[in-house]
Motif scaffolding. Structure first.
Motif, mmCIF file in Angstrom:
data_model
loop_
_atom_site.group_PDB
_atom_site.id
_atom_site.type_symbol
_atom_site.label_atom_id
_atom_site.label_comp_id
_atom_site.label_asym_id
_atom_site.label_seq_id
_atom_site.Cartn_x
_atom_site.Cartn_y
_atom_site.Cartn_z
ATOM 1 N N GLU A 112 0.855 -1.183 0.000
ATOM 2 C CA GLU A 112 0.000 0.000 0.000
ATOM 3 C C GLU A 112 0.892 1.235 0.000
ATOM 4 N N LYS A 113 0.288 2.358 -0.313
ATOM 5 C CA LYS A 113 1.013 3.619 -0.261
ATOM 6 C C LYS A 113 0.658 4.328 1.049
ATOM 7 N N PRO A 114 1.512 5.237 1.522
ATOM 8 C CA PRO A 114 2.870 5.490 1.058
ATOM 9 C C PRO A 114 3.789 4.352 1.510
ATOM 10 N N THR A 115 4.883 4.161 0.800
ATOM 11 C CA THR A 115 5.773 3.058 1.157
ATOM 12 C C THR A 115 6.451 3.282 2.502
ATOM 13 N N ALA A 116 6.633 4.549 2.878
ATOM 14 C CA ALA A 116 7.289 4.874 4.149
ATOM 15 C C ALA A 116 6.781 6.224 4.621
ATOM 16 N N SER A 117 7.150 6.590 5.834
ATOM 17 C CA SER A 117 6.710 7.871 6.408
ATOM 18 C C SER A 117 7.604 9.035 6.025
ATOM 19 N N HIS A 136 8.877 -5.596 -7.459
ATOM 20 C CA HIS A 136 8.270 -4.784 -6.402
ATOM 21 C C HIS A 136 7.325 -3.760 -7.002
ATOM 22 N N GLY A 137 6.270 -3.447 -6.268
ATOM 23 C CA GLY A 137 5.281 -2.501 -6.761
ATOM 24 C C GLY A 137 4.481 -1.872 -5.642
ATOM 25 N N VAL A 138 3.821 -0.761 -5.968
ATOM 26 C CA VAL A 138 3.014 -0.009 -5.012
ATOM 27 C C VAL A 138 1.590 0.129 -5.568
ATOM 28 N N VAL A 139 0.607 0.075 -4.701
ATOM 29 C CA VAL A 139 -0.794 0.181 -5.105
ATOM 30 C C VAL A 139 -1.047 1.498 -5.836
ATOM 31 N N HIS A 140 -1.561 1.403 -7.059
ATOM 32 C CA HIS A 140 -1.994 2.561 -7.849
ATOM 33 C C HIS A 140 -3.409 2.287 -8.350
ATOM 34 N N ASP A 141 -4.288 1.881 -7.455
ATOM 35 C CA ASP A 141 -5.590 1.371 -7.872
ATOM 36 C C ASP A 141 -6.471 2.371 -8.590
ATOM 37 N N LYS A 142 -6.333 3.665 -8.274
ATOM 38 C CA LYS A 142 -7.218 4.659 -8.899
ATOM 39 C C LYS A 142 -6.975 4.788 -10.405
ATOM 40 N N LEU A 143 -5.800 4.368 -10.878
ATOM 41 C CA LEU A 143 -5.513 4.438 -12.315
ATOM 42 C C LEU A 143 -6.433 3.527 -13.118
ATOM 43 N N MET A 201 -3.272 10.259 1.712
ATOM 44 C CA MET A 201 -4.127 10.461 0.553
ATOM 45 C C MET A 201 -3.429 11.129 -0.629
ATOM 46 N N PHE A 202 -2.454 12.000 -0.368
ATOM 47 C CA PHE A 202 -1.806 12.728 -1.455
ATOM 48 C C PHE A 202 -1.134 11.808 -2.466
ATOM 49 N N PRO A 203 -0.577 10.640 -2.077
ATOM 50 C CA PRO A 203 0.001 9.759 -3.096
ATOM 51 C C PRO A 203 -0.963 9.426 -4.227
ATOM 52 N N HIS A 204 -2.268 9.269 -3.903
ATOM 53 C CA HIS A 204 -3.256 9.026 -4.956
ATOM 54 C C HIS A 204 -3.296 10.198 -5.928
ATOM 55 N N TRP A 205 -3.342 11.414 -5.386
ATOM 56 C CA TRP A 205 -3.437 12.596 -6.243
ATOM 57 C C TRP A 205 -2.192 12.734 -7.100
ATOM 58 N N GLN A 206 -1.032 12.440 -6.478
ATOM 59 C CA GLN A 206 0.230 12.628 -7.204
ATOM 60 C C GLN A 206 0.309 11.726 -8.432
ATOM 61 N N TYR A 207 -0.002 10.428 -8.263
ATOM 62 C CA TYR A 207 0.151 9.550 -9.422
ATOM 63 C C TYR A 207 -0.959 9.770 -10.459
ATOM 64 N N LEU A 208 -2.120 10.251 -10.022
ATOM 65 C CA LEU A 208 -3.156 10.588 -10.997
ATOM 66 C C LEU A 208 -2.751 11.799 -11.840
ATOM 67 N N LEU A 209 -2.210 12.824 -11.181
ATOM 68 C CA LEU A 209 -1.761 14.009 -11.915
ATOM 69 C C LEU A 209 -0.598 13.668 -12.844
#
Length: 259
Positions: A112-117, A136-143, A201-209
């Motif tokens: 899940e995101k974020p990978t770390a604090s 290795h991978g990180v959740v980008h489900d909103k894409l 929550m911002f990681p979702h916005w970042q990868y969408l943008l």
């Protein structure tokens, strides 16, 4: 037809996201449809191994869904050569250390995101994964939401022409509880519990943008004004900065998308 069973350790499965989104709606849903078919015809079939801190809740989930394996001992799972993938859905504060242990054990990791604090922690994980040669991978489900898929196709096809500005609306309001009761009570909306809107929550916005418009070229920080009363009355605003800065990121979609 060849079927490959992949044992996936799901750590944090007793939490809301780990259980509902990742176990029930993803891994178990894939099992119900018979697996994922690869280009060579092989069916990949996930076999979840439930990991968490509550023995009682793990036992209940396993019983509900007819699963055989669950444990509160992460080391036991990481030492098992049959387990190929480690999936981390824990609270953010516990994630980095667990991922490092999984990487050291030679497991492929999905998280899940974020990978770390922190940025340094995230870079440490990325470098460790690359050095280990694992997948290795990180959740980008909103894409993969239907609307976002359609938007990406339109942008890539040049439907909008030269994109000069992008504004992203998150989709729902999160009330902090001052004047309206908080309606998002889970830990990932509370900064004091290792979550918070920016960190979680911002990681979702970042990868969408980044995916739908362009990469950020600059981020600026400015102080937010606060109310003398501690509330949200705009007439009571002062110039005193809050402890949490506002971050604004700008990108250059015009440079990426031609007329």
């Amino acid at each position: 037809m060849t079927r490959k069973v992949v044992h996936v350790a799901v750590n944090g499965v007793t939490g809301r996201m780990g259980y509902r989104q990742h176990l029930v709606r993803s891994l178990l849903a894939i099992r119900e449809q018979g697996g994922v078919r690869l280009s060579d015809g092989t069916l990949v079939y996930p076999e979840p191994v439930l990991v968490g801190r509550s023995e009682e809740r793990l036992r209940a989930i396993a019983s509900t869904h007819g699963l055989d394996r669950w444990t509160t001992d992460l080391d036991e799972v990481l030492a098992d050569p049959e387990v190929e993938v480690y999936f981390d859905t824990q609270v953010t504060s516990l994630r980095e250390a667990s991922l490092l242990r999984a990487i050291s054990a030679g497991k492929h990791v999905y998280t899940e995101k974020p990978t770390a604090s922190s940025l340094s922690g995230a870079l440490r994980l990325a470098k460790a994964a690359q050095a280990a040669g694992i997948t290795h991978g990180v959740v980008h489900d909103k894409l993969f939401l239907p609307g976002v898929i359609k938007l990406r196709r339109l942008v890539e096809a040049g439907f909008f022409g030269r994109v000069l500005s992008v504004r992203l609306e998150f989709g729902y309001w999160v009330f902090e509880g001052d004047q309206v009761a908080a309606q998002r009570p889970s830990w990932n909306y509370r900064a004091e519990d290792g979550g918070g809107i920016v960190l979680d929550m911002f990681p979702h916005w970042q990868y969408l943008l980044t995916t739908c418009s362009a990469r950020s070229r600059r981020c600026t920080r400015g102080a937010l004004r606060t109310c003398r009363s501690g509330g949200t009355n705009p007439d009571a605003l002062t110039r005193r900065p809050r402890t949490t800065p506002r971050t604004r990121c700008s990108s250059s979609p015009a440079a990426r998308w031609p007329r």
